[in-house]
Every structure is written in structure tokens, then in C-alpha cells.
Design an enzyme around this catalytic site. Structure first.
Site, PDB file in Angstrom:
ATOM      1  N   GLY B 164       0.798  -1.224   0.000  1.00  0.00           N
ATOM      2  CA  GLY B 164       0.000   0.000   0.000  1.00  0.00           C
ATOM      3  C   GLY B 164       0.830   1.272   0.000  1.00  0.00           C
ATOM      4  O   GLY B 164       0.270   2.364  -0.015  1.00  0.00           O
ATOM      5  N   SER B 190       4.758 -10.254  -5.817  1.00  0.00           N
ATOM      6  CA  SER B 190       3.619 -10.103  -6.725  1.00  0.00           C
ATOM      7  C   SER B 190       3.938  -9.080  -7.809  1.00  0.00           C
ATOM      8  O   SER B 190       4.873  -8.297  -7.710  1.00  0.00           O
ATOM      9  CB  SER B 190       2.394  -9.660  -5.932  1.00  0.00           C
ATOM     10  OG  SER B 190       2.709  -8.498  -5.203  1.00  0.00           O
ATOM     11  N   ARG B 191       3.124  -9.105  -8.850  1.00  0.00           N
ATOM     12  CA  ARG B 191       3.129  -8.041  -9.837  1.00  0.00           C
ATOM     13  C   ARG B 191       2.117  -6.998  -9.407  1.00  0.00           C
ATOM     14  O   ARG B 191       1.196  -7.281  -8.633  1.00  0.00           O
ATOM     15  CB  ARG B 191       2.686  -8.572 -11.193  1.00  0.00           C
ATOM     16  CG  ARG B 191       3.700  -9.409 -11.907  1.00  0.00           C
ATOM     17  CD  ARG B 191       3.172  -9.702 -13.305  1.00  0.00           C
ATOM     18  NE  ARG B 191       3.894 -10.758 -13.947  1.00  0.00           N
ATOM     19  CZ  ARG B 191       5.067 -10.603 -14.576  1.00  0.00           C
ATOM     20  NH1 ARG B 191       5.653  -9.414 -14.617  1.00  0.00           N
ATOM     21  NH2 ARG B 191       5.666 -11.623 -15.160  1.00  0.00           N
ATOM     22  N   THR B 194      -3.103  -2.722  -9.062  1.00  0.00           N
ATOM     23  CA  THR B 194      -3.534  -1.323  -9.098  1.00  0.00           C
ATOM     24  C   THR B 194      -2.382  -0.381  -8.754  1.00  0.00           C
ATOM     25  O   THR B 194      -2.562   0.828  -8.760  1.00  0.00           O
ATOM     26  CB  THR B 194      -4.688  -1.078  -8.117  1.00  0.00           C
ATOM     27  OG1 THR B 194      -4.279  -1.543  -6.832  1.00  0.00           O
ATOM     28  CG2 THR B 194      -5.931  -1.840  -8.537  1.00  0.00           C
ATOM     29  N   SER B 195      -1.204  -0.918  -8.434  1.00  0.00           N
ATOM     30  CA  SER B 195      -0.059  -0.052  -8.140  1.00  0.00           C
ATOM     31  C   SER B 195       0.808   0.075  -9.400  1.00  0.00           C
ATOM     32  O   SER B 195       0.612  -0.654 -10.363  1.00  0.00           O
ATOM     33  CB  SER B 195       0.748  -0.635  -6.983  1.00  0.00           C
ATOM     34  OG  SER B 195       1.575  -1.686  -7.441  1.00  0.00           O
ATOM     35  N   THR B 199       7.299  -5.784  -6.806  1.00  0.00           N
ATOM     36  CA  THR B 199       8.717  -6.178  -6.833  1.00  0.00           C
ATOM     37  C   THR B 199       9.003  -7.004  -8.087  1.00  0.00           C
ATOM     38  O   THR B 199      10.072  -6.864  -8.704  1.00  0.00           O
ATOM     39  CB  THR B 199       9.081  -6.961  -5.553  1.00  0.00           C
ATOM     40  OG1 THR B 199       8.980  -6.072  -4.432  1.00  0.00           O
ATOM     41  CG2 THR B 199      10.504  -7.500  -5.620  1.00  0.00           C
ATOM     42  N   ASP B 252     -10.978  -7.009   3.482  1.00  0.00           N
ATOM     43  CA  ASP B 252      -9.671  -7.641   3.606  1.00  0.00           C
ATOM     44  C   ASP B 252      -9.491  -7.933   5.092  1.00  0.00           C
ATOM     45  O   ASP B 252      -8.687  -7.307   5.768  1.00  0.00           O
ATOM     46  CB  ASP B 252      -8.603  -6.647   3.112  1.00  0.00           C
ATOM     47  CG  ASP B 252      -7.361  -7.347   2.595  1.00  0.00           C
ATOM     48  OD1 ASP B 252      -7.305  -8.583   2.690  1.00  0.00           O
ATOM     49  OD2 ASP B 252      -6.453  -6.655   2.118  1.00  0.00           O
ATOM     50  N   SER B 260      -3.399 -15.816   4.369  1.00  0.00           N
ATOM     51  CA  SER B 260      -2.890 -15.759   3.000  1.00  0.00           C
ATOM     52  C   SER B 260      -1.370 -15.702   2.993  1.00  0.00           C
ATOM     53  O   SER B 260      -0.710 -16.484   2.309  1.00  0.00           O
ATOM     54  CB  SER B 260      -3.409 -14.503   2.289  1.00  0.00           C
ATOM     55  OG  SER B 260      -4.772 -14.644   2.002  1.00  0.00           O
TER      56      SER B 260
END
Lengths: 492, 492
Positions: B164, B190-191, B194-195, B199, B252, B260
Site C-alpha cells: 500500500g 507479486s506483480r 492497481t499499483s 517487486t 480484507d 494468506s
């Protein structure tokens, strides 16, 4: 993003669009996000699903609903619909305003929500409940989005049952009495889904039940009453969509029940309604206290909608009537109207009719109307107006010729007749599709029974289905007979 | 009921079957009910949808998933899956047992639930919460259904951030330091969705990131570390499916986050993990108290799974680092490893690396490893093992050549740099797809600013996308500059 749209047969009511995962990543959308699609200067909204296979990068797969989108389109991410914000609000246990419920109802009507969102809505109304104010608003909004019938009369009667009790075919009798008393009563009913017969299935034995609003209006203008299937009119279109999401989760929050029932009655133009709430072991409402609370809420919401609601709380722990299944129930109805039906069916029908008559400002003369034959004459009039043979008698209606008589295997007392099992056995025997299939009950709770006394008869139109039903009878205890002391004390 | 099955392209992962409404009524099934389908002696389960058009009576439409069902089939109603009973239980706020969560996880993995049911599950875990015991069981079950990596080492390090915060590319630096210290650290990332860059997107500037479990094992055995994309392995397959349902509802729940993250770490064979929890205005966790509670729960669940968890609570109300976007962040990483990066990126990376090293029983010598060049050497080794050019320098990485410099329009103090807006502007400029697109920040909160001082530069690879980004910059306030007194007191 420029994409080429092509229709893909998704069988989905919502405006789903399929994006290749690569395009979705470039657009920056998650699954179930909305996208705005521009085509020929017109804007549409789609709900995104990803695929690696069904569409290639550069292609947008669209459901039939968006089938007008063919060829080059421009796709950009769109915000979530406001209805989803309101659902989230309800999830956070904040009471919803009327305009917020209106938005949700409208989006459900137009299939603008994904199933995940719809699941969240019904779950939220279940876990956090609907306040009385929310229930009132919801009923109003659900009625507003449906078609409506207008009547010139100041008083229009109606009747509803929460359901869950086998047999219980009081509706045709109540409608006939009330219509014979001179009141309009435009009754719409459901077909069976998991039960062996709805009122619509039973009436279909005698006449047509699928009519348009115009036709319903004409039948009622002619005869004062009707006994038609609600599924062919559009009185509360949101109801079915909400029920679709509630059923798999077995949730049915009281506020939603009230809003569903009263929105339909409002759209039907009814002003005075008797709502029957059967309660007890195996019924939809298990305790008397819950039944009373539900009744109070029904009355309050009715008040808000300008309708007068009378509720009856009735014992629903065993079937009402003798027959279960379309033809068998139609026979009970005709017998009762002719003065010769099962006692409880007659008594319950008279009580409901009297309460409705009183509520409408008429005299409570249901017994007189029934005993004089006026109710039967009115019923025949309605059957004729719905395209049936008005001279039909119970003897014309022949149950399935394959029969199984189930008898008691001990002496004792009937302690339970299981609504659920009676329904399941009747369905296995072929009801409601096979009109003659079903069950005839020969006993009620409290009856003294001797070994080999008949408990019930299963009727079927085919040998195979009778065998199916027989298997279920063998595996379960539809009618429970216990010795006098066992009936009083069950040792566990 | 005998039907003829034919495949119909529904684009659905769940085993949907389409029944004509007439057949559905005869079968006595509701929408979303299950049916059992017998074909050639094999049994399958389908989830029912109704249609009036897509299939005729007598036909069963089946999705690709059930595509082996062709020709004559026998269809009967089937009970709801037990997972749905457990979801209902959770809706009723009853704590779930491990075997019940296991059933739900397994059914989600195999796409056996409808979206309505999945929506109800995520809603129930949100409104009723997950207890610590439930979170532990859930993490364990989610790990159990994924693939796993085995290591011979007693200690395997790992790192995770709740996310975030824009920029914040500490991961490659931490991994390089820890791997250089001699510990294994098999990091999957992760890819961006929405950002402007995950990494994995940043590393992809320098080398490949998509590898199989076997390849990951080999890279880590060779170099002690890896910096790969988690999406190409199957460590916690249920995670994506749950997130799909949570995202549209913006829910969430903390228990679900913990389950998770830790299920993936467990499957990766990690034993010691540092979890970064950025908090503050605009971050995922808004208050310090909530961050502390989440941290405690992470540690307890980790304990239960036999993992040692250290949490860092960091200020996440503004971006970390200078660059935002794949190439710009990769430059920050290389600069920092070479001793010349943005101060906060260096400090945060060192602090996280030291905490992880200590937790693993090593000396906290992160600064020494970084300053000596050993971390940079290790990073180059990993880049080479992942098929990249180990000799790459920051100067080789060229940001998009279209630039927009945004300057201050007043004197004052920077009071806010908005993570969300920084991300949105960078995405409009083309990130993460256009690797060179993004933002270079020239100021941080607290900096004294004079009119015309540079606040940030937007980079894009195309003129059009720069114009898009410029429009958003014009409509919003990415960097807030206020006079000294306004900065202290905002008048509303």
C-alpha cells in the site's frame, strides 16, 4: 485500451466481459471490477472476468446482454457501482437510507451486480438484519420497480401464507368465500419448487393459471376473484433474483420475507391482506415468539405501505388436509367447498376467510357462504373464467393408479407427521409434474392406532416412481407411531 | 431425469450446468442447487443455472470443465456441498473447526462453490471475523492444498510487506543483504495490479522473474536468494480465488490477510520471516493500535505453524524512496546497493534486514554487508542466476523520455505526499506496462519549499500517456504544500 469486441455465449444475466489476463493487467483491473466500454459514442458498463484461453489479447468477450458491442471498442476502468458501496455499508452494520436501498434494488433488477456482490448483500441482511425502517423502504422500492394493477375499489382483499406445510390448500376456499361475499381478491400464487404442489399447480388441474396482468384484471372484474400463477406477471421482479441467492445458503431473513410478500401485494393493488404464519417443528417459523414478532413486523410494514394486514399464527407442525399433490389437493378443495372435506381444512379456511372479511369491514359469515353453496358456485365461476370446466367434481379427478398403502407396524398413538418427509415422498412419487401423484393421509397427530391400521397411501402415475417413493418410505419414518408412554417420554 | 449433455462456452471456472426452466421445475431444483450427473457410470456434480433460451428442454448445457459429459446423462438433485453448511455456520457466528475450514478451502480450490456462496464466505469472515484458532487452521489448510518447497536448512529466511506504500522497493536490498550473510531467502513477490510496480515488475527490468518451483530451488541453492514472481508457482492456490471475491467488496479481514501470507511462506519452506506493516493515513492499516494487533496475531499464527515471525510497524503515510515505477525503482535499488540511494530506502532496508538476521540467529551486520559491496555482489549474482545481465548499472536504465516537471505554486512546507495519487499518476503515465514510466519524487513531508521548487517529475514512454497523467496532476494535489500556519491548523 482499444479492443475488438465479440459475443461469447456466457449464459450470464449480468453484463460480464471476458478479458485476457494480459490485457486486464495492462488496464489495471481486478476480476469483478467494472470497465466502461465506449462503442459508437455510447457507453456501457461490464463486469470483468479473466481468461487465458477463451479470448486472446486484444479481444473483449461480451455476453449476449452486451451483444450490441461488436468490433472496435475503447475500454477503461470504471468505478464500482454505488450499490456496492451501500452493500459494504450494510456489511459494516450501518442502517441504509431509502435512496441507498433503492439503488441496490434497481441494480439487482437490472442484473448490474456480480454474484459475489449479491451474495454479500443477502449475507449482510442476514447477519446484520434489516431494521423496520429498512424493511419498509425495501418493500416500497421492490414494489416500485414492478408492474402494478390499479383498481377503482377502496377495498381489495388478498391472502398469503409463509408456507412450509404440506397439503394446506386453503387458498382456493378462502378466495371463493371472500369473492362470494362481494369483495375483489386478485390472488396470485406460486408453483411448487421443492414441495409437491403449489396453489398454482393445484389450480392447473382444473383450469389455466398463466395470465397477463390485463387478463387477470378482466377475470377479477368478472368474478371478483382469481387463482393464477404469479410467475407469469412481473409484480416484484427483484424478488426472484434475491431468492436465487438466498436459497443455496438457506437464509431467509424476516425483513426480506416481509418486503418480498408485501411488495407483491402492493403491486397487485391489494389493500387488506391476511397473512398466515404456520409455526412449529419443521415449519419455516419454529417458535410462537418468532411467529408473533414476524406478525407484528408484517402489520407495521403494511401500515407504512397503506395496507391493512391481519396475521394468523397457525399450527404448522403437521400437514393440513387429507391429500398432498395437485389432484389430491384439488379433490380436497372441491370436497370442502361441497361441504364434505377434511375437517381441519374447512376450519382453517373459514377462520382465515372470516378474519379477512372482518378486516375489510364485512360480516364474518364465511360458514354461511360455504354451507349455502355460494362459495362453490363462485369457485366454479372462477374456474370457468380461467378456461376450465365449471362442472368438474372431485370424482372426475383420478389420482395415479399405482398405489402403496402404508400401515402401522405397532399399536400406539401418532406423535408426528413429518411435513418434509410427506413432501419428499410425494415428490418421489411424481408430484407436481404428475398431477395424480401424491399422498393421501389417513391419520393425524393424536390418533389412536392399532397394528395394520392404514397410515397413508402413496399414489403414482408410473410404477417406477412408486418404487422410488417406496424406497424413501422404507428408509424413513413419515408418520411416527409410539406407544402411549413412549409418546410422552422419549429416552435418549 | 435423462438429458442430453452438450458443451456450451460459459467461461466459468465452477461446474455450472444450464437447465431449461421446464426441466429444472420437473427436477425440483432451484438456481444454484447442485445436481448429480451420471455418465458412463461416472458421477459428476454440477451447479444449476436456469435458462429459457440457451438450451432446450431435454438438454443439459455444460461448461468446458464438465466437457467430458457428452450425450446421454442421468441427472438427479444432489445435496448442497458440506462446505455450504459450514459457511452458513460461520454466517451464524459459530466458530469453525479445522476440518470444516479444510472442507471450505478444498471446495474453493476446486471451484466447487458458486460465486454467491463464495461472496457469503468472505462476507461472513468479514462481519463475524476469524478467531485466532480459525486463522491458524485456515493458514494451515491453505498451505496444505498448495505445492511446497523442501529445504535441508534449519533456517530459511523470508520477508513480506502488507503493501500500500508507493516506491518502498526494500525487498531486493533486504534479500541481497540476507543472502550475502549466508542465509537462504527464497523470496516470491507479486506483480502490480492497481499499483505502478510490484517487486516482480521491478526485477523484470533486470532479469526473468517467472520460474518453476524446481528452477527456484536451483537458483536459491546456487545464490542463497531469489527475487521471482509468485504467480507462476502454486504455493497457495486458494489465495487468489479468495482475493477475487474480496476485492470488489473492498474487504480484507485481518485473519484472512494473515492466513494468506503465512500459508504461502509455509509452502515456500520459510522458517523465519519479517513482516512489514506500514500504517498511517492512506495505508492499508490506518492506526498504530490496529497495526500492533495485526502484528501480534501474525506472531501467534506463525508460532502455531512452527515459523518465527518478526513484525515491523513502519510509517506508511508517504512513499518511500525517490522513484515510483519499474525502471525508476530498479534505479533506486541499484543506487542504494551501490551506497548512493535515497536515505529512507537505505535506512528501512537495513533495519528490516538486521531484524531478520537477528531473528535467524545471525549478527545484525546489515550496514557492513551493504557498505562493503557484498550485498551488491550478491544482487548481481541473483540477477545472473535469473538470466539477467549482472553488470547492469543504474545509468543503463533509462526512464521514459517524455517528462513533466511539477513545481510548487507557493512557498511553504510539504504536508502530504499522497500514496494513492502518486500511484495513479504513475499508472496513467504507463507504469507498470511501460517499464520506464513513473514518477521521481523531489521532496518529502516536512521539506521547506519555495515557489517554483521542483516537487516531482512524471516520466512516460509516450506523449499521449504523459498528457493523460498531466490531466490527473491538474485535477488533484499529489503533493500538498501549505504555509507554515496552514500546515499546523486546517480550517474547515
Amino acid at each position: 485500451m482499444k479492443l475488438v469486441a465479440r459475443e461469447i455465449d456466457l449464459g450470464s444475466r449480468s453484463p460480464t466481459v471476458l478479458l485476457n489476463t494480459a490485457d486486464a493487467t495492462e488496464l489495471g483491473v481486478h476480476q469483478l471490477d467494472r470497465v466502461q466500454i465506449e462503442h459508437d459514442g455510447r457507453l456501457s458498463i461490464g463486469i470483468v472476468e479473466f481468461t487465458e484461453e477463451l479470448v486472446d489479447p486484444g479481444t473483449l468477450g461480451v455476453t449476449r446482454r452486451l451483444g450490441h458491442l461488436v468490433g472496435s471498442v475503447d475500454v477503461i476502468p470504471a468505478p464500482q457501482p454505488t450499490a456496492v458501496h451501500y452493500i459494504k455499508k450494510k456489511l459494516d452494520d450501518v442502517e441504509l437510507e431509502k435512496h441507498e436501498l433503492q439503488r441496490i434494488v434497481l441494480d439487482i433488477k437490472q442484473d448490474r451486480l456480480s454474484d459475489v456482490e449479491l451474495g454479500a448483500y443477502v449475507t449482510a441482511t442476514y447477519t446484520n438484519g434489516l431494521s423496520l425502517a429498512e424493511t419498509m423502504h425495501l418493500a416500497e422500492c421492490m414494489a416500485d420497480v414492478g408492474d402494478a394493477i390499479q383498481w377503482d375499489d377502496a377495498v381489495v382483499a388478498d391472502k398469503h401464507s409463509i408456507g412450509g406445510v404440506a397439503g394446506n390448500r386453503v387458498t382456493p376456499i378462502v378466495v371463493s368465500i371472500v369473492a362470494a361475499a362481494g369483495l375483489k381478491i386478485p390472488k396470485t400464487s406460486s408453483r411448487a419448487v421443492t414441495s409437491p404442489a403449489g396453489t398454482a399447480d393445484t389450480m392447473e388441474v382444473l383450469c389455466d393459471v398463466a395470465f397477463s396482468l390485463e387478463e387477470i384484471k378482466q377475470i377479477v372484474t368478472e368474478t371478483n376473484g382469481c387463482l393464477v400463477w404469479g410467475g407469469s406477471v412481473n409484480l416484484s421482479p427483484v424478488d426472484d433474483k434475491i431468492i436465487r441467492a438466498e436459497t443455496p445458503l438457506s437464509i431467509d431473513p424476516p425483513g426480506q420475507i416481509i418486503a418480498s410478500v408485501l411488495s407483491k401485494k402492493k403491486s397487485a393493488g391489494s389493500t387488506h391482506i391476511v397473512v398466515d404464519i404456520p409455526y412449529g417443528e419443521g415449519a419455516k417459523v419454529e417458535s410462537l415468539a418468532a411467529a408473533r414478532e414476524l406478525a407484528q413486523d408484517f402489520k407495521r410494514v403494511g401500515d407504512h405501505l397503506g395496507m391493512t394486514i391481519e396475521c394468523t399464527i397457525t399450527r404448522g407442525s403437521q400437514p393440513i388436509g387429507r391429500g398432498v399433490g395437485p389432484i389430491l389437493e384439488a379433490r380436497d378443495v372441491l370436497d370442502t367447498l361441497a361441504g364434505d372435506g377434511p375437517e381441519e381444512l374447512r376450519l382453517k379456511s373459514l377462520r382465515l376467510a372470516d378474519i379477512l372479511l372482518e378486516s375489510c369491514g364485512c360480516e364474518s359469515e364465511a360458514a354461511e357462504i360455504l354451507d349455502s353453496g355460494r362459495a362453490l358456485a363462485k369457485f366454479r365461476e372462477i374456474v370457468a373464467a380461467q378456461g376450465g370446466n365449471p362442472d368438474v367434481t372431485a370424482d372426475d379427478l383420478v389420482p395415479g393408479r399405482h398405489e402403496l398403502l402404508v400401515a402401522a407396524d405397532r399399536d400406539g398413538v401418532v406423535t408426528h407427521v413429518d411435513n418434509r418427509l410427506v413432501s419428499d415422498v410425494a415428490r418421489r412419487a411424481g408430484a407436481p409434474k404428475d398431477k395424480g401423484a401424491g399422498i393421501t393421509l389417513h391419520c393425524r397427530v393424536g390418533d389412536e392406532i392399532h397394528t395394520d391400521d392404514p397410515l397413508f397411501t402413496v399414489h403414482a402415475e408410473s410404477k417406477d416412481k412408486l418404487a422410488d417413493a417406496e424406497r424413501l418410505v422404507g428408509q424413513s419414518e413419515t408418520v411416527r407411531v409410539r406407544s402411549r408412554d413412549e409418546a410422552l417420554v422419549e429416552r435418549v
